[in-house]
Design an enzyme around this catalytic site. Structure first.
Site, PDB file in Angstrom:
ATOM      1  N   ASN A 117      18.780  34.089  22.107  1.00 21.28           N
ATOM      2  CA  ASN A 117      19.283  34.570  20.858  1.00 21.28           C
ATOM      3  C   ASN A 117      18.907  36.224  20.897  1.00 21.28           C
ATOM      4  OD1 ASN A 117      20.693  32.591  19.809  1.00 21.28           O
ATOM      5  ND2 ASN A 117      18.928  31.594  18.803  1.00 21.28           N
TER       6      ASN A 117
ATOM      7  N   GLU B 146      14.995  26.161  26.077  1.00 17.92           N
ATOM      8  CA  GLU B 146      13.850  27.124  26.124  1.00 17.92           C
ATOM      9  C   GLU B 146      12.586  26.426  25.906  1.00 17.92           C
ATOM     10  OE1 GLU B 146      15.916  31.255  25.125  1.00 17.92           O
ATOM     11  OE2 GLU B 146      15.765  30.078  23.569  1.00 17.92           O
TER      12      GLU B 146
ATOM     13  N   SER C 170      14.456  28.342  16.035  1.00 13.77           N
ATOM     14  CA  SER C 170      15.331  29.307  16.780  1.00 13.77           C
ATOM     15  C   SER C 170      14.934  30.598  16.630  1.00 13.77           C
ATOM     16  CB  SER C 170      16.620  29.235  16.248  1.00 13.77           C
ATOM     17  OG  SER C 170      17.398  28.112  16.250  1.00 13.77           O
TER      18      SER C 170
ATOM     19  N   HIS D  79      13.102  24.536  22.300  1.00 13.24           N
ATOM     20  CA  HIS D  79      14.208  24.973  21.744  1.00 13.24           C
ATOM     21  C   HIS D  79      15.534  24.663  22.406  1.00 13.24           C
ATOM     22  CE1 HIS D  79      17.113  28.546  20.635  1.00 13.24           C
ATOM     23  NE2 HIS D  79      17.056  27.648  19.671  1.00 13.24           N
TER      24      HIS D  79
END
Ligand code: 3H9
Length: 653
Positions: free
Chosen positions: A481, A443, A410, A431
């Site tokens: 993120n 992702e 991540s 991801h």
């Protein structure tokens, strides 16, 4: 059989045994574009006027019957004939019209079929009125004809959820009349011939079956509770529940509601999301690049994330080899995966045969060498650079040279993980979001050295897993993120400047997020982010604004809902504003000499939206994200951003 005759560029027909077999051929999905509508109008007029024609079959070329109205025409000047006009002609025709559903009949496509006098489908066909997903209601009779065929409760369920129904269920519900055993068009011609000279069952004049008002009210209440401020589901409920009024009144109301919603901001946003999803799969540099074949996937680390990935992979038909550190951990992983499959069995998402097939494709091990048959290995181990690079070096030694390595990190830099391997060109990031078997977003991280066919393979596997893949470049936190960090930082600035957690959460919920940010923190637990902040403390730029409130909460043992308190208190499990939290926030403000001010809901929404959109613009400028729409998809599918607002990039205008 006659020579084919063209009624427009996209509509042609042949006459077979007196039946005019009309075929729509308007790729990619046979949408009812202007040329299709005009072709159908001509074909129907021909059938009505021509004595040699005794019946009509309506079908299409390709895999779809009709994907709906042409969404690309929305917002453009209207072109006659309208779809309702064509549909009225179908229903009123004096000769039998049979719909032969060769594939999906969606939206306006199902509305065309509903007006036919008989519906027969291939076993693989699907039907649905997915308009609410585009922020609109059916606009060509769907809300009035479907209840006449299947009753108000079932029609409410289909129209307000927009869900697609397979041929078998459609038959059971009464949406269609038959499923073709052999050749669909032959079966449709036979059905049409059988109707010649008999009274036709027209849907419009049917009476809506009486239904239990309590049941209708219960279904409607459920739909409205889920709508979270969206207009279309409420309008769909209103139109369907009033379907027992005279048909023409219902149709007029439906049409004006459809037109108003079609031009609403909500519908524009959802159309943007629809097209962004189709755009996302178009990736620079991959034209003509063939993905590598994948049949067996290795998964390293069988914790919550690894097990979820395994369930997704098994569901997509892959064989899975799970690796964990010890035999015991591997066995526990297997149990966890089987437990998730059991849950699918219990909820009916999987039948016993499916369960057995998936379970038989799963094996687990504690030995690296057992991953040798894998075409792709996905690691989902502890998010630590040394742990991951060490694992990838070991895997390098056992997997085939053409096998692909994917990291599910991540926050770590996948380029550094790739660099530790002998073949960085076969490394990419995948991801997943937790729980990985449920969350749709994936992702796909294009690392500096990732080979084009490796990236293409990642996208092909994502598609097979039925994930929405968004390609991202390498940056801390990737697209999602990184934006989430900017949004969280801004929320904490707002706290320090004068807003309270419940005010920020209320503003987010008012905007359409399913849950406020601070409530989400409490659910997830605060300790992992706290540990990361402690690790970063030494390298943090002292001139950067840093809000200490979250650290103070953690130091006070407020680690979230599991510990009974966090940003909120949880007496009897119920989320409650806690004066102690307010006191901590006030103390932090006072230490920095900040005079708090109050914020309106609109101000809170604007500040958070701007923080997200600014970070998104930075990602575009850095080439990390390819398109604003990709960013919107990530935030909608991974972080609860309301789809009907279109995502932060769309919403900023
Ligand atoms: C409606 O019907 C209103 C009526 O009630 C009232 C009217 C008066 N229009 O998804 P794919 C394009 S509202 C225009 O990748 P698949 C799509 O953009 C409509 N274009 O294929 C893409 O283009 P490109 C209600 C459309 O095989 C290409 O087709 N209907 C439309 O995975 C391939 O799409 C719906 O909401 C359209 N309606 O899935 C159904 N649909 O190649 C929407 C698709 O340039 N469509 N395109 O990127 C779908 O759900 C899927 O496309 C479908 C095929 C299941 C049909």
């Amino acid at each position: 059989m006659s020579e084919p005759r063209a009624f427009s560029a996209t509509v042609s027909a042949i006459v077979q045994d007196g039946t005019l077999v009309v075929t729509i051929d308007n790729p990619p999905v046979n949408a009812t574009s202007a040329d299709v509508r005009s072709g159908l109008q001509q074909a129907l007029a021909h059938a009505e006027q021509n004595a040699d024609v005794t019946a009509v079959v309506l079908t299409s070329a390709g895999r779809t019957f009709i994907g709906g109205a042409d969404i690309k025409e929305f917002g453009k000047p209207a072109v006659e004939p309208t779809l309702p006009a064509v549909i009225e002609m179908i229903e009123a025709l004096s000769k039998p019209v049979v719909a032969a559903l060769n594939g999906a009949a969606l939206g306006g496509g199902l509305e065309v079929a509903l007006a036919c006098h008989h519906r027969i489908a291939s076993p693989t066909a699907q039907v649905g009125l997915p308009e609410v997903k585009l922020g609109i209601v059916p606009g060509a009779g769907g809300t009035q004809r479907l209840p006449r065929l299947i009753g108000i409760p079932a029609a409410l369920d289909l129209i307000a959820s927009g869900r697609l129904v397979k041929a078998g269920e459609a038959l059971a519900l009464g949406v269609i009349d038959a499923v073709a055993e052999g050749d669909l068009v032959d079966a449709a011609i036979a059905a049409a011939s059988g109707l010649v000279g008999r009274p036709l069952r027209r849907t419009g004049p049917l009476t809506v079956a009486a239904a239990d008002p309590a049941e209708i009210e219960k279904t409607a209440a459920k739909i409205l509770a889920k709508a979270r401020g969206q207009k279309a589901p409420a309008e769909a409920v209103r139109l369907v529940t009033s379907a027992s009024r005279p048909l023409q009144d219902g149709l007029a109301d439906e049409r004006s509601t459809f037109l108003a919603l079609r031009d609403s901001d909500e519908a524009k946003a959802l159309r943007h999301v629809f097209f962004a999803e189709r755009e996302a799969s178009k990736v620079d540099g991959l034209d003509g690049v063939k993905p590598r074949p994948v049949t067996t996937i290795g998964i390293c680390g069988l914790g919550l994330m690894g097990s979820g990935i395994a369930v997704a992979a098994l569901g997509a038909g892959y064989s899975v080899i799970g690796l964990d550190q010890t035999e015991d951990a591997a066995d526990k992983g297997r149990e966890r995966i089987l437990g998730l499959l059991q849950r699918n069995l219990a909820t009916g998402r999987l039948d016993q045969a499916g369960f057995d097939a998936q379970a038989s494709r799963l094996s687990v091990t504690a030995s690296d060498a057992d991953l040798e048959p894998c075409d792709l290995v996905i690691e989902a181990v502890f998010d630590d650079l040394a742990v991951k690079t060490n694992l990838f070096r070991r895997l390098d030694a056992v997997i085939r040279p053409d096998a692909i390595l994917a990291t599910n990190t991540s926050y770590l830099n996948p380029d550094e993980i790739a660099a530790a391997t002998a073949h960085p060109e076969r490394v990419l990031g995948l991801h997943f979001f937790s729980p990985a078997h449920v969350m749709r977003l994936l992702e796909v991280v294009r690392c500096a050295a990732t080979a084009p066919d490796v990236l293409a393979t990642g996208l092909a596997v994502a598609k097979a897993l039925r994930k929405l893949a968004v390609v991202t470049g390498v940056t801390e936190g990737f697209i999602g993120n990184r934006i989430f960090s900017a949004y969280r930082r801004e929320a904490e600035f707002l706290l320090e400047d004068g807003a309270l957690p419940h005010e920020i959460d209320a503003a987010l919920e008012d905007y359409g997020f399913p849950m406020g940010l601070f409530a989400v923190y409490d659910m997830a637990g605060l300790e992992i982010a706290w540990a990361r902040r402690k690790r970063q403390a030494a390298t943090r730029d002292p001139s950067e604004r840093y809000v200490e409130i979250a650290d103070r909460l953690c130091e006070a043992g407020r680690l979230g809902q599991k510990s009974g308190r966090g940003w909120y208190a949880y007496p009897d499990g119920k989320r409650t504003v806690d004066p102690q939290v307010t006191a901590i926030i006030e103390a932090c403000r006072a230490e920095k000499g900040i005079a708090p001010r109050s914020f309106s809901v609109a101000e809170i929404e604007q500040r958070l939206l701007k923080a997200m959109a600014d970070e998104g613009s930075a990602l575009l400028a850095e080439g990390i994200a390819a398109r604003p729409g990709d960013i919107d998809l990530v935030m909608i599918n991974g972080y609860g951003f309301p789809a009907h607002k279109g995502g932060p990039m769309f919403a900023k205008g």
